[in-house]
Design a protein around this motif. Structure first.
Motif, PDB file in Angstrom:
ATOM      1  N   ARG A  64     -36.116  12.838  21.194  1.00 45.43           N
ATOM      2  CA  ARG A  64     -34.997  13.526  21.143  1.00 45.43           C
ATOM      3  C   ARG A  64     -34.748  14.703  20.490  1.00 45.43           C
ATOM      4  O   ARG A  64     -35.723  14.530  19.291  1.00 45.43           O
ATOM      5  N   ALA A  65     -33.929  15.522  20.673  1.00 47.87           N
ATOM      6  CA  ALA A  65     -33.815  16.622  19.788  1.00 47.87           C
ATOM      7  C   ALA A  65     -32.656  16.961  19.433  1.00 47.87           C
ATOM      8  O   ALA A  65     -31.589  16.760  20.054  1.00 47.87           O
ATOM      9  N   GLU A 135     -33.531  17.104  28.357  1.00 45.51           N
ATOM     10  CA  GLU A 135     -32.177  16.743  28.796  1.00 45.51           C
ATOM     11  C   GLU A 135     -31.498  16.063  27.659  1.00 45.51           C
ATOM     12  O   GLU A 135     -30.168  15.582  27.936  1.00 45.51           O
ATOM     13  N   LYS A 136     -32.161  15.699  26.601  1.00 40.40           N
ATOM     14  CA  LYS A 136     -31.746  14.749  25.510  1.00 40.40           C
ATOM     15  C   LYS A 136     -31.602  15.612  24.356  1.00 40.40           C
ATOM     16  O   LYS A 136     -32.330  15.485  23.342  1.00 40.40           O
ATOM     17  N   VAL A 137     -30.750  16.499  24.432  1.00 40.93           N
ATOM     18  CA  VAL A 137     -30.518  17.348  23.202  1.00 40.93           C
ATOM     19  C   VAL A 137     -29.183  17.385  22.636  1.00 40.93           C
ATOM     20  O   VAL A 137     -28.212  17.466  23.465  1.00 40.93           O
ATOM     21  N   ALA A 138     -28.819  17.023  21.353  1.00 39.44           N
ATOM     22  CA  ALA A 138     -27.548  16.832  20.914  1.00 39.44           C
ATOM     23  C   ALA A 138     -27.283  18.017  19.841  1.00 39.44           C
ATOM     24  O   ALA A 138     -28.125  18.644  19.231  1.00 39.44           O
ATOM     25  N   PRO A 167     -34.926  34.191  24.599  1.00 40.26           N
ATOM     26  CA  PRO A 167     -35.225  34.109  25.858  1.00 40.26           C
ATOM     27  C   PRO A 167     -33.836  33.819  26.727  1.00 40.26           C
ATOM     28  O   PRO A 167     -32.749  33.507  26.201  1.00 40.26           O
ATOM     29  N   ARG A 168     -33.777  34.362  27.916  1.00 43.32           N
ATOM     30  CA  ARG A 168     -32.600  34.251  28.926  1.00 43.32           C
ATOM     31  C   ARG A 168     -32.677  33.245  29.878  1.00 43.32           C
ATOM     32  O   ARG A 168     -31.589  32.913  30.291  1.00 43.32           O
ATOM     33  N   GLU A 169     -33.872  32.427  30.042  1.00 45.85           N
ATOM     34  CA  GLU A 169     -34.032  31.410  31.051  1.00 45.85           C
ATOM     35  C   GLU A 169     -33.716  29.971  30.318  1.00 45.85           C
ATOM     36  O   GLU A 169     -34.186  30.038  29.470  1.00 45.85           O
ATOM     37  N   GLY A 170     -32.958  29.050  31.101  1.00 47.87           N
ATOM     38  CA  GLY A 170     -32.816  27.982  30.789  1.00 47.87           C
ATOM     39  C   GLY A 170     -31.512  27.566  30.550  1.00 47.87           C
ATOM     40  O   GLY A 170     -30.737  28.513  30.505  1.00 47.87           O
ATOM     41  N   SER A 171     -31.024  26.168  30.769  1.00 49.80           N
ATOM     42  CA  SER A 171     -29.646  25.849  30.600  1.00 49.80           C
ATOM     43  C   SER A 171     -29.304  25.721  29.299  1.00 49.80           C
ATOM     44  O   SER A 171     -30.056  25.639  28.167  1.00 49.80           O
ATOM     45  N   THR A 172     -28.060  25.875  29.108  1.00 52.09           N
ATOM     46  CA  THR A 172     -27.502  25.774  27.724  1.00 52.09           C
ATOM     47  C   THR A 172     -26.221  24.418  27.710  1.00 52.09           C
ATOM     48  O   THR A 172     -25.548  24.539  26.809  1.00 52.09           O
ATOM     49  N   ARG A 173     -27.092  23.510  28.317  1.00 54.82           N
ATOM     50  CA  ARG A 173     -26.095  22.357  28.197  1.00 54.82           C
ATOM     51  C   ARG A 173     -26.766  21.225  27.130  1.00 54.82           C
ATOM     52  O   ARG A 173     -28.086  21.418  27.016  1.00 54.82           O
ATOM     53  N   VAL A 174     -25.971  20.543  26.473  1.00 58.33           N
ATOM     54  CA  VAL A 174     -26.339  19.892  25.569  1.00 58.33           C
ATOM     55  C   VAL A 174     -25.735  18.268  26.101  1.00 58.33           C
ATOM     56  O   VAL A 174     -25.056  18.203  26.888  1.00 58.33           O
ATOM     57  N   ALA A 289     -28.022   7.251  18.884  1.00 60.09           N
ATOM     58  CA  ALA A 289     -28.541   6.107  19.696  1.00 60.09           C
ATOM     59  C   ALA A 289     -28.052   5.844  21.084  1.00 60.09           C
ATOM     60  O   ALA A 289     -28.570   5.539  22.234  1.00 60.09           O
ATOM     61  N   GLN A 290     -26.712   5.627  21.154  1.00 55.57           N
ATOM     62  CA  GLN A 290     -25.945   5.797  22.398  1.00 55.57           C
ATOM     63  C   GLN A 290     -25.880   6.942  23.255  1.00 55.57           C
ATOM     64  O   GLN A 290     -26.164   6.679  24.533  1.00 55.57           O
ATOM     65  N   SER A 291     -25.792   8.128  22.578  1.00 56.37           N
ATOM     66  CA  SER A 291     -25.555   9.182  23.398  1.00 56.37           C
ATOM     67  C   SER A 291     -26.930  10.039  23.707  1.00 56.37           C
ATOM     68  O   SER A 291     -26.913  10.720  25.000  1.00 56.37           O
ATOM     69  N   LEU A 292     -28.020   9.606  23.272  1.00 56.26           N
ATOM     70  CA  LEU A 292     -29.187  10.199  23.614  1.00 56.26           C
ATOM     71  C   LEU A 292     -30.244   8.630  23.898  1.00 56.26           C
ATOM     72  O   LEU A 292     -31.154   8.732  23.052  1.00 56.26           O
ATOM     73  N   PRO A 293     -29.746   8.138  24.881  1.00 51.93           N
ATOM     74  CA  PRO A 293     -30.740   6.627  25.032  1.00 51.93           C
ATOM     75  C   PRO A 293     -32.145   7.113  25.488  1.00 51.93           C
ATOM     76  O   PRO A 293     -32.453   8.076  26.120  1.00 51.93           O
TER      77      PRO A 293
END
Length: 293
Positions: A64-65, A135-138, A167-174, A289-293
């Motif tokens: 997790r990151a 996909e597990k980044v807070a 870089p410009r590629e990639g999602s910026t969702r957390v 722990a709950q948000s990044l299971p």
């Protein structure tokens, strides 16, 4: 708005007692995290923005990151402000990246947000090498950093704020956000200190921001159904950012059933954790722990 670095000794949260037998031997010093400093996390307008990487010691890796966003009124502060927390959370298995961003008055909103989105894209591009689930980044931020962290969390992949940085590629969702002592509705800061109001003006680049400018730079404006979970921390006696700001953000989440939790820290000011900082540490660890299971 001064930096908010969550100077908690979270490593103690791993300790567990109990039993009536002989006292255990003193625990060995926990292994230190691996730290790599001065990584280029974004290149924008000929400038390199840097970050420090905190990797868990062997055997503690959670895949997790965490992206750390320092405070400082959008005009001061540095990535080093979050070193204590990043070290402790690396000891708990979280890979952390603490980053710099361009500061006011040299730049204005949304440049700092664009820089953070750029750094997040870079973090995600390195996920495989760091053995992290992209996909597990807070995101974690304090004071002005909480404002930026909230904007980052609530405007995923929004073309208005992705910027020109490489870089410009990639999602910026957390996946989640931890926010401490931040201003979230800039149009409702009438009770804030003169210092706070001045920093908002510097961020927006004008002494007389319009209602539209204030709204467009306010995280509460972007809370929608599906907004990621947020842990909102705010000192009961914060003299810099009014507690009402935390209530406004929490209320915006409730209106759209966005998951989250507000903790008003009894007796705390702007950058401290009141009489029981360990309780805040436990809440933070439980939330991750709950948000990044």
């Amino acid at each position: 708005m001064r930096r908010c670095a969550l100077l908690l000794s979270l490593m103690t949260l791993l300790a567990c007692g109990g039993g009536t037998g002989p006292a255990p031997a003193a625990p060995a010093e926990p292994p230190a995290p691996r730290i790599t400093r001065g990584l280029t996390v974004c290149q924008v307008d000929g400038e390199r923005l840097l970050g420090d990487l905190y990797q868990p010691p062997s055997g503690a890796h959670r895949r997790r990151a965490l992206l750390f966003v320092h405070g400082g009124g959008w005009s001061t502060g540095s990535r080093a402000d979050y070193e204590a927390l990043a070290r402790n959370l690396a000891g708990l298995g979280y890979t952390g990246l603490s980053v710099d961003y361009r500061l006011a008055p040299a730049v204005h909103h949304p440049a700092p947000l664009e820089d953070l989105k750029c750094a997040l894209r870079w973090l995600r591009s390195q996920a495989a090498a760091w053995e992290v689930d992209g996909e597990k980044v807070a995101v974690i931020g304090g004071s002005a950093g909480a404002h930026l962290a909230a904007l980052l969390a609530y405007t995923p992949d929004d073309p208005r704020f992705e910027g020109r940085g490489l870089p410009r590629e990639g999602s910026t969702r957390v996946a989640a956000a931890v926010l401490h002592g931040g201003p979230y509705d800039l149009s409702a800061l009438a009770g804030a200190s003169a210092q706070a109001l001045g920093t908002v003006q510097a961020l927006l680049g004008t002494r007389s921001p319009t209602a539209l400018q204030l709204q467009e730079a306010s995280p509460t404006h972007y809370v929608r159904y599906g907004t990621v979970p947020s842990l909102i921390l705010h000192g009961e006696l914060d003299p810099v950012v009014p507690l009402e700001q935390a209530y406004r953000l929490a209320a915006a989440g409730v209106q759209v059933n966005a998951p989250g939790r507000l903790i008003v820290i009894p007796g705390a000011g702007h950058a401290d954790f009141g009489r029981d900082p360990d309780a805040i540490g436990r809440a933070l660890v439980e939330f991750l722990a709950q948000s990044l299971p």
